[in-house]
Write a protein that holds these residues in place. Structure first.
Motif, short mmCIF file in Angstrom:
data_model
loop_
_atom_site.label_atom_id
_atom_site.label_comp_id
_atom_site.label_asym_id
_atom_site.label_seq_id
_atom_site.Cartn_x
_atom_site.Cartn_y
_atom_site.Cartn_z
N ALA A 59 0.83 -1.22 0.00
CA ALA A 59 0.00 0.00 0.00
C ALA A 59 0.86 1.26 0.00
O ALA A 59 0.49 2.25 -0.65
CB ALA A 59 -0.94 0.00 1.20
N ILE A 63 -0.68 3.02 -3.36
CA ILE A 63 -1.69 4.07 -3.13
C ILE A 63 -1.19 5.44 -3.60
O ILE A 63 -1.88 6.11 -4.37
CB ILE A 63 -2.17 4.07 -1.66
CG1 ILE A 63 -3.03 2.82 -1.43
CG2 ILE A 63 -2.96 5.34 -1.34
CD1 ILE A 63 -3.43 2.60 0.01
N ASN A 111 -7.54 6.47 1.66
CA ASN A 111 -6.93 5.38 2.41
C ASN A 111 -5.91 5.89 3.44
O ASN A 111 -5.78 5.32 4.51
CB ASN A 111 -6.21 4.41 1.47
CG ASN A 111 -7.13 3.40 0.88
OD1 ASN A 111 -7.52 2.45 1.52
ND2 ASN A 111 -7.49 3.61 -0.38
N TYR A 114 -7.68 7.64 6.54
CA TYR A 114 -8.49 6.62 7.21
C TYR A 114 -7.59 5.66 7.98
O TYR A 114 -7.86 5.34 9.14
CB TYR A 114 -9.35 5.85 6.19
CG TYR A 114 -10.15 4.75 6.84
CD1 TYR A 114 -11.30 5.04 7.57
CD2 TYR A 114 -9.74 3.43 6.77
CE1 TYR A 114 -12.03 4.05 8.20
CE2 TYR A 114 -10.47 2.42 7.40
CZ TYR A 114 -11.60 2.73 8.11
OH TYR A 114 -12.31 1.75 8.74
N THR A 115 -6.53 5.21 7.34
CA THR A 115 -5.60 4.31 8.03
C THR A 115 -4.93 5.01 9.20
O THR A 115 -4.85 4.46 10.30
CB THR A 115 -4.54 3.77 7.04
OG1 THR A 115 -5.20 3.08 5.98
CG2 THR A 115 -3.58 2.82 7.73
N HIS A 156 -10.49 -2.87 7.92
CA HIS A 156 -9.79 -3.15 6.67
C HIS A 156 -10.77 -3.18 5.49
O HIS A 156 -10.45 -2.72 4.40
CB HIS A 156 -9.04 -4.48 6.78
CG HIS A 156 -8.56 -5.01 5.48
ND1 HIS A 156 -7.42 -4.53 4.87
CD2 HIS A 156 -9.07 -5.96 4.66
CE1 HIS A 156 -7.25 -5.18 3.73
NE2 HIS A 156 -8.24 -6.05 3.58
N ARG A 159 -11.31 0.09 3.96
CA ARG A 159 -10.22 0.45 3.04
C ARG A 159 -10.39 -0.25 1.69
O ARG A 159 -10.14 0.33 0.65
CB ARG A 159 -8.85 0.06 3.62
CG ARG A 159 -8.30 1.04 4.59
CD ARG A 159 -6.87 0.79 4.88
NE ARG A 159 -6.61 -0.61 5.21
CZ ARG A 159 -5.51 -1.04 5.78
NH1 ARG A 159 -4.56 -0.20 6.08
NH2 ARG A 159 -5.34 -2.31 6.05
N LEU A 162 -12.96 1.64 -0.31
CA LEU A 162 -12.40 2.87 -0.88
C LEU A 162 -11.57 2.56 -2.12
O LEU A 162 -11.71 3.21 -3.17
CB LEU A 162 -11.52 3.59 0.15
CG LEU A 162 -12.22 4.20 1.36
CD1 LEU A 162 -11.19 4.66 2.39
CD2 LEU A 162 -13.11 5.35 0.93
N THR A 163 -10.71 1.57 -2.01
CA THR A 163 -9.80 1.23 -3.10
C THR A 163 -10.55 0.63 -4.28
O THR A 163 -10.28 0.96 -5.43
CB THR A 163 -8.72 0.24 -2.60
OG1 THR A 163 -8.07 0.82 -1.47
CG2 THR A 163 -7.69 -0.05 -3.66
#
Length: 177
Positions: A59, A63, A111, A114-115, A156, A159, A162-163
């Motif tokens: 990621a 990303i 991402n 959020y992460t 997770h 995420r 989102l991705t």
């Protein structure tokens, strides 16, 4: 091929690769982990840790590259195709290319906060528990590690959503524009 073409392809492939990796965790990795009754609590936390490390390493590269690629493509995009010669979906996508690519970039970029804001406290807790379990003579934890891993998996999955949304938008733009 133009800069826009390359950036569209790189962004879409990056988002698709990241989506696939993220989807493999709830579909294959964790069901196998929980399906092996001989795995100890310590081993399950260690599998989570290794899975997280692989995902994080991927990621951290994909990303930002995908996000930047979508932004570059949006910068160079135009809606110069005559709308009357296209089917309705082609016309809509062609006319809104820049917006679609900016949305894809936005979903990929989401991402990161959020992460950092939502997931990292939970991740750090699981990592601390893993270190404690490795040092404990019996390898046990006072925490319900399976519940913590299940909670992490729920986070997770956001995420992943989102991705995958970024990937779906980019693929739509790539196919129909």
């Amino acid at each position: 091929m133009s800069v826009q073409d390359w950036s569209r392809i790189i962004g879409t492939v990056g988002a698709g690769t990241m989506s696939g990796l993220m989807l493999s965790i709830p579909l294959w990795s964790f069901p196998v982990m929980w399906g092996v009754p001989s795995l100890s609590e310590k081993e399950r936390v260690h599998i989570w840790s290794k899975t997280y490390a692989i995902g994080k390493a991927t990621a951290l590269k994909l990303i930002p590259v995908s996000t930047l690629s979508f932004l570059i493509s949006a910068y160079y995009s135009s809606s110069s195709t005559p709308l009357t010669t296209l089917s309705p979906i082609h016309a809509f996508v062609s006319h809104n290319r820049r917006s679609i690519l900016l949305l894809a970039a936005g979903f990929m970029a989401l991402n990161i906060p959020y992460t950092g804001l939502r997931m990292n406290p939970h991740i750090h807790k699981l990592q601390r528990i893993e270190r404690e379990m490795m040092q404990s003579p019996d390898g046990k934890s006072e925490h319900d590690t399976d519940a913590l891993i299940t909670h992490w998996l729920g986070l997770h999955n956001v995420r992943f959503a989102l991705t995958f949304t970024a990937f779906a938008l980019a693929l739509t733009e790539l196919v129909f524009a």
